[in-house]
Design an enzyme around this catalytic site. Structure first.
Site, PDB file in Angstrom:
ATOM      1  N   HIS A 104       0.818  -1.211   0.000  1.00  0.00           N
ATOM      2  CA  HIS A 104       0.000   0.000   0.000  1.00  0.00           C
ATOM      3  C   HIS A 104       0.855   1.265   0.000  1.00  0.00           C
ATOM      4  O   HIS A 104       0.412   2.304  -0.489  1.00  0.00           O
ATOM      5  CB  HIS A 104      -0.949  -0.013   1.192  1.00  0.00           C
ATOM      6  CG  HIS A 104      -2.136  -0.885   0.988  1.00  0.00           C
ATOM      7  ND1 HIS A 104      -3.396  -0.565   1.457  1.00  0.00           N
ATOM      8  CD2 HIS A 104      -2.276  -2.081   0.340  1.00  0.00           C
ATOM      9  CE1 HIS A 104      -4.247  -1.517   1.116  1.00  0.00           C
ATOM     10  NE2 HIS A 104      -3.584  -2.451   0.448  1.00  0.00           N
TER      11      HIS A 104
ATOM     12  N   HIS B 299      -2.166 -12.521  -2.571  1.00  0.00           N
ATOM     13  CA  HIS B 299      -3.232 -13.242  -1.873  1.00  0.00           C
ATOM     14  C   HIS B 299      -2.848 -14.677  -1.529  1.00  0.00           C
ATOM     15  O   HIS B 299      -3.673 -15.430  -1.006  1.00  0.00           O
ATOM     16  CB  HIS B 299      -4.509 -13.201  -2.709  1.00  0.00           C
ATOM     17  CG  HIS B 299      -5.126 -11.840  -2.765  1.00  0.00           C
ATOM     18  ND1 HIS B 299      -6.300 -11.556  -3.436  1.00  0.00           N
ATOM     19  CD2 HIS B 299      -4.723 -10.660  -2.219  1.00  0.00           C
ATOM     20  CE1 HIS B 299      -6.580 -10.274  -3.312  1.00  0.00           C
ATOM     21  NE2 HIS B 299      -5.636  -9.712  -2.584  1.00  0.00           N
TER      22      HIS B 299
END
EC number: 1.11.1.21
Length: 765
Positions: A110, A290
């Protein structure tokens, strides 16, 4: 003036509402606050944005050598400390599965994921995740906890290890302890010291007006998408990259949480393309990321407290207070989606893609009420609970995951990776390296033993190392004479050199004269650069002549000749103006090749508007969507890291020398074109003229003398802004004064040299 009034209804709180001394009870854009300058004059040109993050904010001082300090760190020892920490847990924020790795991957991702290719802003380079607005975006929920967890390591290494480098390095270490081979790591990111108040993150305004009595009182108007969904012209406003306000990428529940996988695929493709990732890199990043950890959604968002920037003082910079249980562990709330993608969330494997394609998935809701997906087959593998020993939970997928399966192009990549795990590993490794290093610029800025030096990474805009000796001072002097003997005008030489250098972006350190890409596609074909073509051809002939005759293995690059031509022309222009000046020149630029130039990525540097060269793209009106040319001019000045005086001086000099892209008369307020006079400023500030619109939209103007017989002039908004804006006019008046000419010449040459050297990371830190 700040008015502090004791709150009689609660002796433990204070009401701190500022009052404007002359505005009565009028309030600004946010309820309960006084009006700001932006409220009073919303369209004013915010020139002060050029002076953000100045040396006054930096506690390390201007002389601090970060590269030298970082290079003294034992990187392997530092990594071992980080890795040892990652497999621990603390009570105030326990680690999932006894491993902080997945949480730290998210923090690093992020931090880097705000990067966007359109203007090069965002990215991990300055650790802006520590400041507003990024620190308080909903999509960054609980990254504040991640940074607080690694503070002891930052504290130990102090100024020798920037937050920006530590955040990315921690993400790398997290991947490595879970069995993933990273592609490398380079240090060299230097921290910002104040919030970024200039980057345009979107047109939306979010007012968080929640109280205990009104927990849902939030206003969010999404205005960044143009056209209607499903139409051919439906697109995301430039330069934005995130699909919605306060997100890093896209809404994991689908567009506007609608659960539509194909709509989600559209958003993913738009967003990741804007962040410089192709289809394969996009799938590699999503599927690779993920493979680890879980998502958190155990508590409804309306119960979660304020983000860090407006959280109560006693929370000491931590936001999103969670009232359930201890507010963490099995009660953690982040994005609202709950669960893990794989049976082994702390191990690198291909289970994410295997499960995505092996099972059918149906929509369900998380405990927080967010839309997510679960396997239809109840015999599908389970995943262990991150905190409750022995508890097994159903696997989870987000709408953005299902999108990879249903979108035809993404599905092809997924199937390739399903059949070749090694190819998937390599793709994710290189995509992660690109993600976390994309905004660092040329490899000369990379430091540390794990940096990669290959020329195959086109996103680094590689320039081959020189296999010859650079020119010396005697060569420079001789070449200046040769250049001026080519019959090229001062204006053309200045225009060409500036056109090569002005592509530079301080944001992601791309562009600039080094590499000689002005002579390569796509830059040689841009309309704004047409005037440079014959000049480059003449300089190339001179280059071939010099390199063929030079002794001692010396050669001159075309990139050096382009800049040197501008410098030689400037010296003549200054001398002709009566202010003889030596214009600095530092040789050593190198030429790259067409094969090492990514045409698609460099086309993002093509200007829509360039006030320095008085250029507007023929499609400016549609592209700009209401943004005025002078606003884009300010944006370009900031991307060149110019101060207001540098911006003013540079523009005035370029106008005196007629560096307009098409040799147009706009802003050429002089009869001595090609001479470095201050005529631009004396005419601009003179009350003896009257400016009038030349077109209804006010894009061009004429300057009519108040006394008959005097010359009239033409101008654009990029000219008049230096007389109409109060801050810019104040500087222009200095250069227009009786004593202003020598000062202007000195200021112009200094600003010119700065722009020519912006990309010379081979000779500066």
């Amino acid at each position: 003036m700040l008015h502090i009034e004791h709150d009689k209804t609660n002796t433990a709180s204070f009401n701190m509402q500022g009052k404007c001394p002359f505005g009565g009870d009028r309030i600004g854009g946010v309820e309960g606050t006084p009006p700001t300058l932006a409220d009073w004059y919303p369209n004013r040109l915010k020139v002060e944005l050029l002076h953000q993050n100045g040396p006054q904010a930096n506690p390390l001082g201007e002389d601090f050598d970060y590269a030298a300090a970082f290079n003294k760190i034992d990187l392997e020892a530092l990594k071992q400390e980080i890795k040892s920490f990652l497999t621990t847990s603390v009570d105030w924020w326990p680690s999932d599965y006894g491993n902080y790795g997945p949480q730290m991957i998210r923090m690093a991702w992020h931090s880097a994921g705000t990067y966007r290719i359109a203007d090069g802003r965002g990215g991990a380079g300055e650790a802006l995740q520590r400041f507003a607005p990024i620190d308080s975006w909903w999509d960054n929920g609980n990254t504040d906890k991640s940074r607080r967890l690694i503070w002891p390591i930052k504290q130990k290494y102090g100024s020798a290890l920037s937050w920006a480098d530590l955040i990315v390095l921690t993400g790398n270490c997290a991947l490595e302890i879970m069995g993933f081979p990273t592609y490398g790591f380079a240090g060299g990111r230097q921290d910002a010291w104040e919030a970024d108040n200039s980057t345009y993150w979107g047109p939306e305004v979010i007012h968080d007006l929640r109280t205990a009595e009104a927990p849902d009182k939030m206003v969010n108007r999404d205005k960044r998408w143009r056209g209607q969904n499903g139409d051919a012209d439906y697109d995301l406003e430039n330069p934005l990259a995130a699909s919605h306000q306060a997100l890093i990428y896209v809404n994991p529940e689908g567009p506007y949480a609608n659960g539509d996988p194909l709509g989600s695929a559209r958003d993913i493709r738009t967003t990741f393309t804007r962040m410089a990732m192709n289809n394969e890199e996009t799938v590699a990043l999503i599927a690779g990321g993920h493979a680890f950890g879980k998502s958190h959604g155990m508590v409804p968002s309306k119960e979660i407290g304020m983000p860090p920037e407006i959280a109560p003082m006693e929370q000491m910079g931590l936001g999103w207070h969670n009232p359930r249980g201890n507010g963490n562990a099995e009660n953690t709330m982040t994005n609202g989606i709950e669960g893990s993608w794989t049976p082994n969330p702390t191990q690198w494997d291909n289970d994410y893609l295997t499960n995505l394609f092996k099972f059918e998935w149906e929509q369900t809701k998380s405990p927080a009420g967010a839309l997510q997906w679960t396997p239809v087959d109840k015999n599908a593998p389970k995943t262990p609970d991150a905190h409750i020993l022995g508890q097994m939970n159903a696997l989870m997928m987000m709408t953005t995951d299902i999108a990879l399966k249903e979108d035809p192009e993404y599905r092809k990549v997924c199937e390739k990776f399903l059949g070749d795990f090694d190819a998937f590993t390599q793709a994710f490794s290189k995509a992660w390296y690109k993600l976390t290093h994309r905004d660092m610029g040329p490899r000369e800025r990379y430091i540390g033993p794990e940096k990669r030096n290959e020329n195959d990474l086109l996103w680094q805009d590689p320039i081959p190392l020189a296999d010859y000796m650079p020119i010396d001072a005697a060569d420079v002097a001789a070449l200046k004479k040769d250049i001026m003997g080519l019959g090229l005008s001062v204006s053309d030489l200045v225009f060409t050199a500036f056109s090569a250098a002005v592509t530079h972006r301080h944001s992601d350190k791309r562009g600039g004269a080094n590499g000689g890409r002005l002579a390569l596609a796509p830059q040689k074909d841009w309309a704004v650069n047409r005037r440079t073509v014959p000049v480059v051809a003449a300089l190339r002939t001179l280059q071939e002549k010099f390199n063929g005759a030079a002794a001692g293995g010396k050669k001159v690059s075309l990139a050096d000749l382009i800049v040197l031509g501008g410098c030689a022309a400037l010296e003549k222009a200054a001398a002709d103006a009566g202010v003889p000046t030596d214009v600095p020149f530092t040789p050593g630029r190198r030429d790259t090749t067409q094969e090492l130039t990514d045409i698609e990525m460099f086309n993002w540097l093509k200007p829509v508007a360039d006030g320095f060269r008085n250029y507007l793209d023929k499609g400016f009106k549609d592209i700009a969507q209401g943004v005025a040319p002078e606003q884009m001019f300010l944006d370009k000045a900031q991307l060149l890291s110019l101060t207001a005086p540098e911006w003013v001086a540079l523009t005035g000099g370029l106008r005196a020398l007629n560096a307009n892209h098409d040799n147009s008369p706009y802003g050429i307020f002089t009869d001595r074109v090609g001479v470095l006079t201050n005529d631009f400023f004396t005419v601009l500030t003179s009350p003896d003229f009257e400016w009038k619109k030349a077109d209804p939209a006010g894009m061009t103007f004429t300057l009519e003398p108040r006394t008959a017989g005097q010359k009239s002039y033409a101008a654009t908004r990029a000219d008049l802004v230096f007389g109409s804006n109060s801050q810019l006019r104040a500087v222009a008046e200095v250069y227009a004064g009786q004593d202003g000419h020598p000062r202007f010449v000195k200021a112009f040459v200094k600003a010119w040299h700065k722009v020519m050297m912006l990309d010379r990371y081979d000779v500066k830190a």
